[in-house]
Design a protein around this motif. Structure first.
Motif, PDB file in Angstrom:
ATOM      1  N   ALA A 168       0.844  -1.192   0.000  1.00  0.00           N
ATOM      2  CA  ALA A 168       0.000   0.000   0.000  1.00  0.00           C
ATOM      3  C   ALA A 168       0.879   1.241   0.000  1.00  0.00           C
ATOM      4  N   VAL A 169       0.350   2.300  -0.596  1.00  0.00           N
ATOM      5  CA  VAL A 169       1.047   3.578  -0.656  1.00  0.00           C
ATOM      6  C   VAL A 169       0.061   4.656  -0.217  1.00  0.00           C
ATOM      7  N   PHE A 170       0.505   5.500   0.712  1.00  0.00           N
ATOM      8  CA  PHE A 170      -0.288   6.634   1.146  1.00  0.00           C
ATOM      9  C   PHE A 170       0.331   7.884   0.533  1.00  0.00           C
ATOM     10  N   VAL A 171      -0.512   8.733  -0.043  1.00  0.00           N
ATOM     11  CA  VAL A 171      -0.060   9.866  -0.835  1.00  0.00           C
ATOM     12  C   VAL A 171      -0.543  11.167  -0.219  1.00  0.00           C
ATOM     13  N   ARG A 172       0.362  12.122  -0.072  1.00  0.00           N
ATOM     14  CA  ARG A 172      -0.016  13.477   0.351  1.00  0.00           C
ATOM     15  C   ARG A 172      -0.076  14.322  -0.911  1.00  0.00           C
TER      16      ARG A 172
END
Length: 152
Positions: A62-66
Motif C-alpha cells: 500500500a502507498v499513502f499519498v499526500r
C-alpha cells in the motif's frame, strides 16, 4: 539410462523449478515497492492532483499519498497494478496499532481498503495518520503567533 541417472535428473528438475518459483516471487515483491510505478499510476487515475509526498507500507502493498492541497490519497498494490483512491475529508477513521509503527484504518466510502497498515518507522506512521486526519502542517509552514491573553 539407469535408475540413479533418472533420480538425479528428476531431483535437478525439481530443484530448478523451486529456484525459478522463488525468483518469481521475489521479483513480484520487489515490484510492489516501486514508488515510481505508484506515482505514474496515481497520475493516470487523478491527473489533476499534484503529489507532494508518499509513504509505502513496510510490506510494499500500500502507498499513502499526500497531495498538493493537504488532501490525501491511497493506493493498494494488486498483482500488476495499483487501485487508486482519493480520500475525501471525513471519510476515514484511524486507530493506532500497538508498537506505534502502524494504524488500523476504516474507509467509510471504500470498505474494501479497510485494514491494518504498518510502516518502517513510527515517525512514518504518525506522519501519514496526520495526513489522513487533515492535520498535517510541516514545521516550515507553522506560523507562531503570540497573542497575549488580555487581562481582565
Amino acid at each position: 539410462m539407469g535408475l540413479i541417472t533418472w533420480t538425479v535428473l528428476f531431483a535437478l528438475v525439481g530443484l530448478l523449478g523451486y529456484v525459478a518459483t522463488r525468483m518469481a516471487h521475489s521479483s513480484e515483491r520487489d515490484s510492489a515497492h516501486d514508488a515510481g510505478m505508484a506515482i505514474i499510476e496515481f497520475g493516470h487515475a487523478f491527473p489533476n492532483e499534484a503529489i507532494r509526498n508518499l509513504h509505502i507500507t513496510a510490506d510494499g502493498m500500500a502507498v499513502f499519498v499526500r497531495l498538493h492541497d493537504n488532501k490525501a490519497g491511497f493506493m493498494r498494490h494488486l498483482r500488476n497494478h495499483y487501485a487508486c483512491h482519493l480520500i475525501e475529508p471525513g471519510t476515514v477513521r484511524v486507530r493506532d496499532l500497538p508498537g506505534g509503527k502502524g494504524f488500523d484504518i476504516e474507509f467509510l466510502d471504500a470498505p474494501f481498503h479497510n485494514g491494518k497498515y504498518t510502516f518502517a518507522s513510527a515517525a512514518e506512521a504518525a506522519e501519514v495518520s496526520l495526513w489522513l486526519l487533515g492535520n498535517y502542517l510541516p514545521a516550515g509552514e507553522r506560523v507562531l503567533t503570540s497573542n497575549p491573553v488580555p487581562s481582565t
